[in-house]
Design a protein around this motif. Structure first.
Motif, PDB file in Angstrom:
ATOM      1  N   ASP A   1       0.818  -1.202   0.000  1.00 19.37           N
ATOM      2  CA  ASP A   1       0.000   0.000   0.000  1.00 19.37           C
ATOM      3  C   ASP A   1       0.859   1.263   0.000  1.00 19.37           C
ATOM      4  OD1 ASP A   1      -2.540  -1.262  -0.025  1.00 19.37           O
ATOM      5  OD2 ASP A   1      -2.327  -1.722   2.106  1.00 19.37           O
ATOM      6  N   ARG A   2       2.045   1.190   0.572  1.00 17.75           N
ATOM      7  CA  ARG A   2       2.907   2.366   0.617  1.00 17.75           C
ATOM      8  C   ARG A   2       3.540   2.669  -0.734  1.00 17.75           C
ATOM      9  NH1 ARG A   2       6.301   2.064   6.359  1.00 17.75           N
ATOM     10  NH2 ARG A   2       4.480   1.888   7.736  1.00 17.75           N
ATOM     11  N   PHE A   3       4.000   1.640  -1.431  1.00 16.82           N
ATOM     12  CA  PHE A   3       4.729   1.857  -2.675  1.00 16.82           C
ATOM     13  C   PHE A   3       3.851   1.804  -3.918  1.00 16.82           C
ATOM     14  CE2 PHE A   3       8.083   0.440   0.230  1.00 16.82           C
ATOM     15  CZ  PHE A   3       9.024   1.439   0.020  1.00 16.82           C
ATOM     16  N   GLY A   4       2.660   1.200  -3.805  1.00 11.36           N
ATOM     17  CA  GLY A   4       1.760   1.147  -4.940  1.00 11.36           C
ATOM     18  C   GLY A   4       1.917  -0.121  -5.748  1.00 11.36           C
ATOM     19  N   PRO A   5       0.828  -0.854  -5.992  1.00 10.54           N
ATOM     20  CA  PRO A   5       0.902  -2.129  -6.710  1.00 10.54           C
ATOM     21  C   PRO A   5       1.358  -1.995  -8.152  1.00 10.54           C
ATOM     22  CG  PRO A   5      -1.377  -1.493  -6.345  1.00 10.54           C
ATOM     23  CD  PRO A   5      -0.537  -0.566  -5.536  1.00 10.54           C
ATOM     24  N   ALA A   6       1.040  -0.877  -8.811  1.00 12.78           N
ATOM     25  CA  ALA A   6       1.431  -0.728 -10.214  1.00 12.78           C
ATOM     26  C   ALA A   6       2.949  -0.733 -10.363  1.00 12.78           C
ATOM     27  CB  ALA A   6       0.846   0.561 -10.787  1.00 12.78           C
ATOM     28  N   ARG A   7       3.650  -0.169  -9.419  1.00 13.80           N
ATOM     29  CA  ARG A   7       5.118  -0.156  -9.475  1.00 13.80           C
ATOM     30  C   ARG A   7       5.701  -1.511  -9.082  1.00 13.80           C
ATOM     31  NH1 ARG A   7       4.042   4.303  -6.171  1.00 13.80           N
ATOM     32  NH2 ARG A   7       3.975   6.302  -7.263  1.00 13.80           N
ATOM     33  N   LEU A   8       5.043  -2.190  -8.139  1.00 12.56           N
ATOM     34  CA  LEU A   8       5.625  -3.397  -7.554  1.00 12.56           C
ATOM     35  C   LEU A   8       5.415  -4.657  -8.384  1.00 12.56           C
ATOM     36  CD1 LEU A   8       4.781  -3.000  -3.756  1.00 12.56           C
ATOM     37  CD2 LEU A   8       7.012  -2.813  -4.849  1.00 12.56           C
ATOM     38  N   LEU A   9       4.327  -4.725  -9.144  1.00 13.88           N
ATOM     39  CA  LEU A   9       3.970  -6.001  -9.770  1.00 13.88           C
ATOM     40  C   LEU A   9       5.053  -6.518 -10.715  1.00 13.88           C
ATOM     41  CD1 LEU A   9       1.885  -8.214  -9.898  1.00 13.88           C
ATOM     42  CD2 LEU A   9       0.681  -6.945 -11.678  1.00 13.88           C
ATOM     43  N   PRO A  10       5.566  -5.725 -11.650  1.00  9.33           N
ATOM     44  CA  PRO A  10       6.637  -6.278 -12.504  1.00  9.33           C
ATOM     45  C   PRO A  10       7.858  -6.735 -11.706  1.00  9.33           C
ATOM     46  CG  PRO A  10       5.768  -4.235 -13.432  1.00  9.33           C
ATOM     47  CD  PRO A  10       5.213  -4.350 -12.043  1.00  9.33           C
ATOM     48  N   ALA A  11       8.223  -5.961 -10.664  1.00 10.71           N
ATOM     49  CA  ALA A  11       9.386  -6.329  -9.855  1.00 10.71           C
ATOM     50  C   ALA A  11       9.147  -7.641  -9.114  1.00 10.71           C
ATOM     51  CB  ALA A  11       9.704  -5.214  -8.862  1.00 10.71           C
ATOM     52  N   LEU A  12       7.930  -7.852  -8.612  1.00 12.56           N
ATOM     53  CA  LEU A  12       7.625  -9.088  -7.904  1.00 12.56           C
ATOM     54  C   LEU A  12       7.642 -10.283  -8.850  1.00 12.56           C
ATOM     55  CD1 LEU A  12       4.809  -7.833  -5.515  1.00 12.56           C
ATOM     56  CD2 LEU A  12       7.069  -8.666  -4.854  1.00 12.56           C
ATOM     57  N   PHE A  13       7.142 -10.098 -10.057  1.00 13.14           N
ATOM     58  CA  PHE A  13       7.201 -11.181 -11.033  1.00 13.14           C
ATOM     59  C   PHE A  13       8.651 -11.520 -11.380  1.00 13.14           C
ATOM     60  CE2 PHE A  13       2.689 -10.337 -12.836  1.00 13.14           C
ATOM     61  CZ  PHE A  13       2.157 -11.221 -11.918  1.00 13.14           C
ATOM     62  N   MET A  14       9.513 -10.513 -11.460  1.00 13.38           N
ATOM     63  CA  MET A  14      10.925 -10.782 -11.712  1.00 13.38           C
ATOM     64  C   MET A  14      11.557 -11.524 -10.526  1.00 13.38           C
ATOM     65  SD  MET A  14      11.681  -9.954 -14.732  1.00 13.38           S
ATOM     66  CE  MET A  14      13.453 -10.204 -14.549  1.00 13.38           C
ATOM     67  N   ALA A  15      11.102 -11.214  -9.303  1.00 16.02           N
ATOM     68  CA  ALA A  15      11.598 -11.939  -8.130  1.00 16.02           C
ATOM     69  C   ALA A  15      11.214 -13.415  -8.209  1.00 16.02           C
ATOM     70  CB  ALA A  15      11.056 -11.306  -6.855  1.00 16.02           C
ATOM     71  N   VAL A  16       9.975 -13.695  -8.609  1.00 12.77           N
ATOM     72  CA  VAL A  16       9.545 -15.085  -8.770  1.00 12.77           C
ATOM     73  C   VAL A  16      10.367 -15.763  -9.866  1.00 12.77           C
ATOM     74  CG1 VAL A  16       7.604 -16.594  -9.342  1.00 12.77           C
ATOM     75  CG2 VAL A  16       7.224 -14.555  -7.943  1.00 12.77           C
ATOM     76  N   CYS A  17      10.657 -15.026 -10.924  1.00  7.99           N
ATOM     77  CA  CYS A  17      11.503 -15.548 -12.001  1.00  7.99           C
ATOM     78  C   CYS A  17      12.864 -15.985 -11.447  1.00  7.99           C
ATOM     79  CB  CYS A  17      11.678 -14.479 -13.071  1.00  7.99           C
ATOM     80  SG  CYS A  17      12.730 -14.950 -14.451  1.00  7.99           S
ATOM     81  N   GLY A  18      13.461 -15.151 -10.609  1.00  8.87           N
ATOM     82  CA  GLY A  18      14.741 -15.495 -10.000  1.00  8.87           C
ATOM     83  C   GLY A  18      14.655 -16.723  -9.111  1.00  8.87           C
ATOM     84  N   ILE A  19      13.517 -16.895  -8.445  1.00 11.85           N
ATOM     85  CA  ILE A  19      13.339 -18.069  -7.582  1.00 11.85           C
ATOM     86  C   ILE A  19      13.309 -19.349  -8.407  1.00 11.85           C
ATOM     87  CG2 ILE A  19      11.658 -19.225  -6.081  1.00 11.85           C
ATOM     88  CD1 ILE A  19      11.057 -16.385  -4.952  1.00 11.85           C
ATOM     89  N   TYR A  20      12.680 -19.303  -9.586  1.00 10.96           N
ATOM     90  CA  TYR A  20      12.690 -20.489 -10.440  1.00 10.96           C
ATOM     91  C   TYR A  20      14.107 -20.804 -10.937  1.00 10.96           C
ATOM     92  CZ  TYR A  20       7.591 -20.666 -10.514  1.00 10.96           C
ATOM     93  OH  TYR A  20       6.269 -20.797 -10.150  1.00 10.96           O
ATOM     94  N   LEU A  21      14.923 -19.785 -11.157  1.00 11.44           N
ATOM     95  CA  LEU A  21      16.325 -20.027 -11.503  1.00 11.44           C
ATOM     96  C   LEU A  21      17.032 -20.750 -10.359  1.00 11.44           C
ATOM     97  CD1 LEU A  21      17.393 -16.696 -13.268  1.00 11.44           C
ATOM     98  CD2 LEU A  21      17.286 -18.981 -14.299  1.00 11.44           C
ATOM     99  N   LEU A  22      16.777 -20.298  -9.128  1.00 15.42           N
ATOM    100  CA  LEU A  22      17.361 -20.962  -7.963  1.00 15.42           C
ATOM    101  C   LEU A  22      16.866 -22.401  -7.859  1.00 15.42           C
ATOM    102  CD1 LEU A  22      17.118 -18.193  -5.205  1.00 15.42           C
ATOM    103  CD2 LEU A  22      19.192 -19.033  -6.333  1.00 15.42           C
ATOM    104  N   MET A  23      15.609 -22.606  -8.170  1.00 15.03           N
ATOM    105  CA  MET A  23      15.025 -23.943  -8.087  1.00 15.03           C
ATOM    106  C   MET A  23      15.689 -24.893  -9.075  1.00 15.03           C
ATOM    107  SD  MET A  23      10.964 -24.883  -8.189  1.00 15.03           S
ATOM    108  CE  MET A  23      10.616 -23.688  -6.900  1.00 15.03           C
ATOM    109  N   ALA A  24      15.957 -24.403 -10.284  1.00 14.76           N
ATOM    110  CA  ALA A  24      16.646 -25.231 -11.276  1.00 14.76           C
ATOM    111  C   ALA A  24      18.039 -25.612 -10.782  1.00 14.76           C
ATOM    112  CB  ALA A  24      16.736 -24.483 -12.605  1.00 14.76           C
ATOM    113  N   ALA A  25      18.726 -24.648 -10.147  1.00 18.56           N
ATOM    114  CA  ALA A  25      20.071 -24.925  -9.641  1.00 18.56           C
ATOM    115  C   ALA A  25      20.049 -25.875  -8.448  1.00 18.56           C
ATOM    116  CB  ALA A  25      20.759 -23.623  -9.263  1.00 18.56           C
ATOM    117  N   ALA A  26      18.951 -25.853  -7.667  1.00 18.62           N
ATOM    118  CA  ALA A  26      18.863 -26.644  -6.438  1.00 18.62           C
ATOM    119  C   ALA A  26      18.131 -27.957  -6.642  1.00 18.62           C
ATOM    120  CB  ALA A  26      18.155 -25.821  -5.352  1.00 18.62           C
ATOM    121  N   ALA A  27      17.835 -28.330  -7.871  1.00 18.49           N
ATOM    122  CA  ALA A  27      16.974 -29.485  -8.139  1.00 18.49           C
ATOM    123  C   ALA A  27      17.507 -30.791  -7.563  1.00 18.49           C
ATOM    124  CB  ALA A  27      16.770 -29.635  -9.652  1.00 18.49           C
TER     125      ALA A  27
END
Length: 394
Positions: free
Chosen positions: A271-297
């Protein structure tokens, strides 16, 4: 004393209705997740096999998507509170029929009926969450409601197999029925929430004309397909690939659920930073987690740690996505949330069926790689979505 009162008034409490809605989400999630760990027992009792039993899960998903896309317009006509109460009663009846099913076809039909009810209940819940949230605490309130998915992950996955072992698989559905009756009582005061428009109920598909909704729904589809595609096969990877017992998948699901719930403290920052600004960044964070998952398989311990962070990131991303969608057109929230639910459950079907052949040919790490590509698409779509004045303030 005056300053203290001003501080309290400036930070309104999350309404009790949010906790009742959280329980409703937990019930629907528990039904959708509970079948997998008890499927062997269900199959044995019906003299069938696990793949055939799991067709009940497909029936639930298709029913949910169909009713969300075709019937969610009723929410805007009759009001979300009234629709939620009715759909929950149908959902409970379907669960009771599942518990009492004398044969597998009856069980599959009951799960299809549960899906039809869930497809209307879910957008009603999200609409009521938007209506009940105090100004400035939209994401906090929605975060409490979304914690129902944590309940379903912990109870639906981790406890269903234990309950089935102790008192039989039918009692799993019996317990959910009892919890559902409690939920109906809890939402009794919400029956009149949300003004009923009293007009004809157009299909939620007509809401596709709302400016900004198309890229957000595309982002939702990529986001959900990546989740269900990876989650659907990670248990088999642990069992077949890492030679771990079936219970290892339950512990990983528990880690994911705990991470999903632990992310609630992040909601106030949305609510402080605004969802419109955060959504692309959060999706990129999830993207990075899948990269970690591939490395940790190849490491179970590493996958447990990644699953916890995965749950946190998915909670934040889902919260922001729903806040953005709900703000597009407050007068048509029911139809918009119906589209969101329909896309989500279609993505469940596409993710689980589409990722399967890749998993069979290339293994689990390849699934995480495909999820990375999908999340890049989700981040791009979210970035292209216009930032209306309404969503920027939320």
């Amino acid at each position: 004393m005056t300053n203290s009162n001003q501080i309290i008034s400036a930070s309104p409490r999350i309404p009790a209705a949010a906790y009742a809605l959280c329980l409703c989400i937990g019930l629907i999630g528990a039904n959708s997740l509970a079948l997998a760990p008890i499927a062997p027992q269900v199959a044995a009792s019906f003299g069938s096999d696990v793949p055939t039993v799991m067709s009940a899960s497909a029936a639930f998903g298709i029913g949910t998507a169909a009713s969300a896309l075709l019937l969610a317009g009723l929410i805007d006509r009759f009001g979300p509170g009234r629709i939620l109460r009715f759909s929950l009663l149908v959902f409970i009846a379907a669960l009771a029929a599942s518990a009492a099913a004398p044969a597998l076809p009856a069980f599959i039909a009951a799960q299809g009926l549960a899906g039809l009810a869930a497809g209307v209940a879910l957008p009603s819940i999200y609409t009521l969450a938007a209506l009940a949230s105090p100004a400035g605490r939209e994401s906090d309130t929605l975060g409490v409601v979304l914690s129902g998915w944590t309940l379903s992950m912990v109870a639906g996955v981790s406890l269903s197999a234990v309950i089935a072992d102790l008192i039989g698989w039918r009692m799993v559905y019996g317990i959910v029925v009892a919890a559902g009756l409690a939920a109906v009582t809890g939402i009794a005061t919400l029956a009149a929430k949300g003004a009923a428009a009293g007009r004809s109920a157009p299909s939620p598909l007509s809401a596709l004309r709302i400016p900004g909704i198309a890229p957000l729904l595309c982002a939702c589809a990529a986001f959900m397909a990546s989740f269900y595609g990876v989650y659907g096969y990670i248990g088999d990877h642990l069992h077949q690939g890492l030679r771990l017992p079936v219970s290892a998948g339950g512990l990983l699901a528990l880690c994911y659920g705990l991470g999903f719930g632990a992310a609630a403290f992040l909601d106030r920052w949305i609510d402080r930073f605004g969802p419109a600004r955060l959504l692309p960044a959060l999706f990129m964070a999830v993207c990075g987690i899948y990269l970690l998952m591939a490395a940790a398989a190849a490491s179970y311990v590493a996958l447990l740690a990644v699953a916890f962070v995965w749950g946190m990131a998915n909670h934040a991303a889902l919260n922001v996505l729903i806040v953005r969608l709900a703000a597009l057109d407050p007068a048509r929230r029911g139809a918009i949330m119906g589209l969101n639910s329909g896309v989500t459950y279609l993505a469940l079907f596409v993710g689980t069926t589409g990722f399967g052949p890749l998993y069979a040919r290339a293994g689990f790490a390849a699934l995480a790689g495909l999820a990375v590509v999908l999340m890049l698409m989700a981040a791009l779509a979210a970035g292209l979505a216009p930032r209306s004045s309404a969503t920027s303030r939320l």
